[in-house]
Design a protein around this motif. Structure first.
Motif, PDB file in Angstrom:
ATOM      1  N   LEU D  12       0.690  -1.300  -0.011  1.00 17.63           N
ATOM      2  CA  LEU D  12       0.057   0.147  -0.069  1.00 17.63           C
ATOM      3  C   LEU D  12       0.953   1.333  -0.060  1.00 17.63           C
ATOM      4  O   LEU D  12       0.525   2.198  -0.731  1.00 17.63           O
ATOM      5  CB  LEU D  12      -0.977  -0.165   1.388  1.00 17.63           C
ATOM      6  CG  LEU D  12      -2.002  -0.905   1.189  1.00 17.63           C
ATOM      7  CD1 LEU D  12      -2.573  -1.020   2.384  1.00 17.63           C
ATOM      8  CD2 LEU D  12      -3.171  -0.856   0.022  1.00 17.63           C
ATOM      9  N   VAL D  13       1.808   1.335   0.833  1.00 16.38           N
ATOM     10  CA  VAL D  13       2.706   2.512   0.758  1.00 16.38           C
ATOM     11  C   VAL D  13       3.554   2.741  -0.587  1.00 16.38           C
ATOM     12  O   VAL D  13       3.577   3.795  -0.757  1.00 16.38           O
ATOM     13  CB  VAL D  13       3.788   2.301   2.195  1.00 16.38           C
ATOM     14  CG1 VAL D  13       4.847   3.401   1.866  1.00 16.38           C
ATOM     15  CG2 VAL D  13       2.915   2.305   3.287  1.00 16.38           C
ATOM     16  N   GLN D  14       4.125   1.369  -1.137  1.00 15.93           N
ATOM     17  CA  GLN D  14       4.452   1.701  -2.310  1.00 15.93           C
ATOM     18  C   GLN D  14       3.643   2.307  -3.592  1.00 15.93           C
ATOM     19  O   GLN D  14       3.924   2.836  -4.373  1.00 15.93           O
ATOM     20  CB  GLN D  14       5.211   0.103  -2.855  1.00 15.93           C
ATOM     21  CG  GLN D  14       6.377  -0.285  -2.302  1.00 15.93           C
ATOM     22  CD  GLN D  14       6.822  -1.464  -2.435  1.00 15.93           C
ATOM     23  OE1 GLN D  14       5.974  -2.113  -3.537  1.00 15.93           O
ATOM     24  NE2 GLN D  14       7.901  -1.929  -1.916  1.00 15.93           N
ATOM     25  N   ALA D  15       2.481   2.013  -3.174  1.00 16.42           N
ATOM     26  CA  ALA D  15       1.474   2.618  -4.411  1.00 16.42           C
ATOM     27  C   ALA D  15       1.103   4.011  -4.169  1.00 16.42           C
ATOM     28  O   ALA D  15       0.599   4.561  -5.229  1.00 16.42           O
ATOM     29  CB  ALA D  15       0.014   1.648  -3.937  1.00 16.42           C
ATOM     30  N   LEU D  16       1.341   4.504  -2.909  1.00 12.90           N
ATOM     31  CA  LEU D  16       1.385   5.900  -2.727  1.00 12.90           C
ATOM     32  C   LEU D  16       1.556   6.867  -3.713  1.00 12.90           C
ATOM     33  O   LEU D  16       0.742   7.711  -4.269  1.00 12.90           O
ATOM     34  CB  LEU D  16       1.966   6.246  -1.208  1.00 12.90           C
ATOM     35  CG  LEU D  16       1.743   7.627  -0.708  1.00 12.90           C
ATOM     36  CD1 LEU D  16       0.260   7.971  -0.536  1.00 12.90           C
ATOM     37  CD2 LEU D  16       2.509   7.720   0.525  1.00 12.90           C
ATOM     38  N   PRO D  17       2.754   6.685  -4.226  1.00 14.70           N
ATOM     39  CA  PRO D  17       3.315   7.790  -5.037  1.00 14.70           C
ATOM     40  C   PRO D  17       2.625   7.795  -6.548  1.00 14.70           C
ATOM     41  O   PRO D  17       2.283   8.633  -6.978  1.00 14.70           O
ATOM     42  CB  PRO D  17       4.888   7.592  -5.340  1.00 14.70           C
ATOM     43  CG  PRO D  17       5.155   6.333  -4.734  1.00 14.70           C
ATOM     44  CD  PRO D  17       4.141   5.973  -3.634  1.00 14.70           C
TER      45      PRO D  17
END
Lengths: 285, 285, 285, 285, 285, 285
Positions: D12-17
């Motif tokens: 999920l955090v990697q999807a952020l950008p």
């Protein structure tokens, strides 16, 4: 025929109070029968709709398409099965219904409205989950024949607010994605009620409700919805008229100002209905 | 006269393309002459305006009021003074003009529109400082006769956007509060230009521009503004027609699509002009 | 007189809480009497209105015009007829009233506000059918004297929302187009009530309600509306004060926060009333 | 498979950008091939679309439907005619195309999106006259095969602004009401260009552009549109890839940020494309 | 660690229903403890907040700052005074609290959110008079420790509607300008209730409510607010947990859907809480 | 002192044209010096700001806070280091600056404005990334002293549009989260320029620009920005006045109508400046 300027202005001036009356009001028209087959009648209806929409009436067109469905079923060699005289709709039939209504007739009507300089958007009960639908409950199992249990008017409102005439096919889907064929008269009545329409117009191939069904001179022009049960008991409302008139009664009960059984065989009968006091056909109020 | 449904629908359907064409467009009408005196013509004009406004046309009514001014001057025993044949407007006359135009005629027109179920708001060039005005510059000193040097359309737009037909008297005030009488034709032309109107209609008591001014069969229906100088040289445009037609030319030059000299003696001539191709009167484009 | 910066700032700072209190509130001012005749008082009122409107108060100006009507009637040689001491308004008189109020005084006030850098729009009860009006019902037939039975505040709101000070003449029309002369005090009270005004100010030529009407030192500064009947019985409220104070009572009963009888003979009495606690004149609450 | 919380949060955090990058941007997806046939892939695509739309991406779905058209033609016993190897579309074929695309596939996709808790509206090039269309100009006469000459994005915007995913069938009509079958890749490219889309995704049944078309390990991940002519000359882009890639090039030339040939055979390939840097398939920029 | 595309898509697809559930809902997070000290945890929280805000969740961050206040008090050599074991807040202490919370921690969090590509606005209870505050009423006089008696959510809404994450320090002022230190848990609970939040999350340094406070395996994942009194009687809720859980109970009673005691020592515990069914920590509903 | 109603109204009426002139205009006030220390002056400034904001002026308050920073540094026992006579700002100093400005002074001003019935919101250059900031470039390394390279006015506009007076501390952060101390005069000038302010007011402890700096009677009331270089050469502008006046010049060059060096030692000098022609202090235009 060349019409004199005097007549022209007289007609336009006489239309004035009706334009005022219907300004910004919703009129739901169930389109069907001869008016959908005869090319001249078809063009007359389309030009009427564009005219109504230009003078500020919010027109919603709901259409059926029986004959074209029958023809398409024939083309794919699909045999028909009847239950108590009513067509049984199996999954394959439902698919054909969907294609003919939402794919062919709907989009052709949209195109025809554009040819008359209108602006239209073709939708069906599936779009925006407009129709909440369940299997029709009746004496006999009719397969994928559905009843509308609720109408989400948002997609219709979106179209109206952006200047499009919504053209609506009466197919719907349940939560599992099953497709249902829905009676266009009852769907139109429910849409009219949900939109708090001023007017519901059911276009038919008859002159209206006749006291003597074999004599067109016995037209009953106005019926209070409270008189309907008595008229049924007297046999004046009978046969295929019963469900149609129940649609009228139901919509009036839910707040539609008037519901009209209109003779679609007369060109521009919609205009005459909207722009004159007497109207034509039978009005339920 | 009873008009058949066939004729009715034919007329309404023929009106369709004109309704489409003028939808949401501004039409400025300079109202005057017989159409303001004869009661039947007056009612016909009012019902036309309400009809146009209902089918989505933004109607702006600019009015004069010569005969009523003359009558009121008589009632107060005010002697008239003329300069080169033109009425000299002293302060007292200007005051009478203001009262008759902005107080009597304007509000009576608003009231009449309401009697025809319209919605109107009566304004004059003083309201919201709509007219920037200066003393008329001409050969002779005419007293408090003014020219509009700029139009602030905000008060007109406010009325239109809130659904009111603006009814405008052509009196204005300068920064010192002096009141000026302003020619209604030229004021209407400037309003039309400032509003980027589709159409400027000047109602008159003649059939239009005639090739032979004594023969109504010689009406010139269409004139390009570039032809006007030549028509003046030929004497076809002459006398009182010159300033009127200069208004038309000026407004077309500033972006109005067409300007029309319309015969106000014919009932509903505005409707005929708007809802037919040939129009009536003379159109400048 | 040169005022020191200390005084200036003190005044402005003292005004602060009143500006806060009235921010975005409606104040209806009935303008009349000396304040409408004396040029200095007139300019003082206009500059007060512009100031109030700039600090965020929604000012509505309602005006009468008795003296100018009387003068114009004289000019047209119209004889006055009285019924029980009250002026009978025949059709011709009504027409003069309309012209003088809506045509002359109204537009001159608008022009004067513009000269004080304000923005105003002149309306009357006919515009947008603001006043619903019927013939006055009283002991005697007064002809075209009308009562306002309802106020459509839409035209006033349209003006306020677009930054114009509405200037309102109290003439109205019934559905047949008959023009009625309406008492400006009662019209102002009804407008104030319909607009849910914070404040109704009636400008008069007296100091306020006096305990002893011959001694200005006996001013009653505050009156609860419930005390009024007793004050009438005591004869403290009497004569022409009765209808004025009934306007105050009625408006307060219908929700106006306070109604004030203000001495219009004092320059800037409106400012003093709004920007100080004591106020001047008599306040009904 | 149970995924640990660590992995979940990492993803999920990697999807952020990527969510930030695409926020409020338009992504046009041409849907076709295996991803439209295999039920699992179909459901994966629908859930991807709903997810993208929830994280603020304006998704537009454009679909074809070759196999179902072929099947329906068979069912009605319609013989196919080919011109230079391309299917000739006579009027009857066009009608079947319209029914299958706009009636069946379109509405079924809308229904499927609703089953995934999305909100969708099914439209075709006829609705709101979205496509301006003319007969395809090519070497051979292909009958009612059309080219889109202009896109009126209003109906698409109306759907997007009201929270609906527009699902678009690529049939259109000309001013005479003739129905045309339109290549879905080119229509999607034109829609993307007209909407100033961030991204055009063409779902196919191949891995992307391969340097050696028989070796999936030779995928070319990125291509500048300026390199395309050289790649065609080298024979690396050839056959059916040429028109597809021309769509990509054209849309990028008209302002789309990137156009991607995506492998629709991989479940959730759309998510991977949007939410990772490398993407999958071949990207043209 | 490289995560396969299969896992990636699986995670994203599993997140879908939670994104749908929280779309446009308010989540109030009380931030404190270890998660505010450890740099990695801090960055994890910030990236979680930005992610939540991007997928359409309206995140409100309320923070405390005990350790930094203690440190600053030490730096200025301020001796601490305790009343019944609770810190007494004299005026000087209140000033230090205000500086550390509203000046240092608040703005540093805003800056950190910007470093994670978020958009934030730092506010405290003084801004826009967000907190109506009064001296804390308790057994002992704690000086300038305050209770929030009402929350004006306008400043928070202004920030949210303009796309900013509001970061809120829990200092407030009374009408005399006295500064009060306010417990961040109770302030967060009141903000959540006033905003009708979907979710209140209190970040702590414990696993949640444990049946046996020495055994982390005895976590109670769900508690109905009606069970709380019994849990207190049993001694399961005790000590410092009592006020925290009372915040949860109070907010749920006032309409917050669920309140969660969350373990802030686990990186991305907010994401796990929002994007999974089981959640982590103890949820009150 | 009791002021007569005559004086009161005279002052208010004289204020009228200035209220008109500044209506809806932005005035940026750099607040500092004695006016921030003396309690009476402080209250006078706050009441002035509230008054200006009530009469429709968009007030933006930018403040410094040198003396309080110095005092706080003392309290934490932080030794000061000077470079070429300028204070070197190490990281610890920057942190103290941030706390004192954004935490203490800023919020206290907000609270004080609320005590004067205003509505305010305290922000700093970090909020909404309002200031884009980089290390100050000068002859000597001053540590964390920053220059504003761009102002994102969105957070200020959000506050103004929602009726809050933005109170702004001049600390900012770079992309790495380093905190910078920024000169309040130059920040105010940049904010004024970015907001297209009508007026920039720099409050100081001097009377204005003096021809002879020892004689207050030699005040230069008006200076064209083009005259400034010559005044510097003549030594009339010198020392600490140079950077202040450069702020004025820069802001006027970038579109601010006038920039004023105002004597903050006089109570209500802001009111006098805004509400009179002569103004006080020195005005650059």
């Amino acid at each position: 025929m060349e019409i004199s300027n005097e007549i022209k202005t007289q007609v336009l001036v006489q239309a004035l109070p009706y334009i005022q009356k219907y300004y910004n009001k919703v009129v739901v028209i169930k389109y069907g029968g001869n008016a959908m087959i005869n090319e001249d009648l078809k063009n007359a209806v389309m030009s009427d709709l564009v005219l109504l929409s230009l003078v500020g009436i919010k027109v919603v067109l709901v259409h059926g398409g029986g004959p074209e469905i029958t023809e398409m079923l024939k083309r794919v060699g699909k045999e028909s099965k009847f239950v108590n005289g009513l067509r049984y709709t199996d999954e394959e039939t439902a698919e054909i219904v969907q294609m003919v209504l939402a794919g062919k007739i709907n989009k052709n009507l949209v195109s025809l409205l554009h040819q008359h300089q209108g602006k239209a958007m073709g939708l069906c009960g599936i779009d925006g989950a407009m129709f909440q639908v369940e299997k029709h409950k009746g004496d006999a199992d009719l397969g994928f024949v559905g009843d509308v249990t609720a109408v989400d008017t948002a997609p219709i409102q979106v179209a109206l607010q952006n200047g499009y005439i919504p053209v609506i096919s009466t197919v719907g889907a349940d939560d599992q994605g099953n497709i249902y064929n829905i009676n266009a008269d009852t769907a139109a009545a429910q849409i009219a009620a949900s939109l708090h329409a001023e007017n519901l117009i059911l276009m038919t191939d008859i002159k209206g409700l006749l006291r003597d069904k074999d004599d067109e001179n016995t037209l009953i022009p106005f019926v209070q919805v409270s008189e309907v049960p008595s008229l049924i008991r007297q046999g004046i409302i009978s046969g295929g008229m019963i469900p149609k008139i129940e649609c009228c009664v139901e919509s009036v009960r839910r707040g539609v100002k008037k519901a009209v059984i209109l003779d679609g065989r007369i060109a521009h009968s919609i205009l005459i209905e909207i722009f004159s006091d007497e109207g034509i056909g039978t009005m339920f109020y």
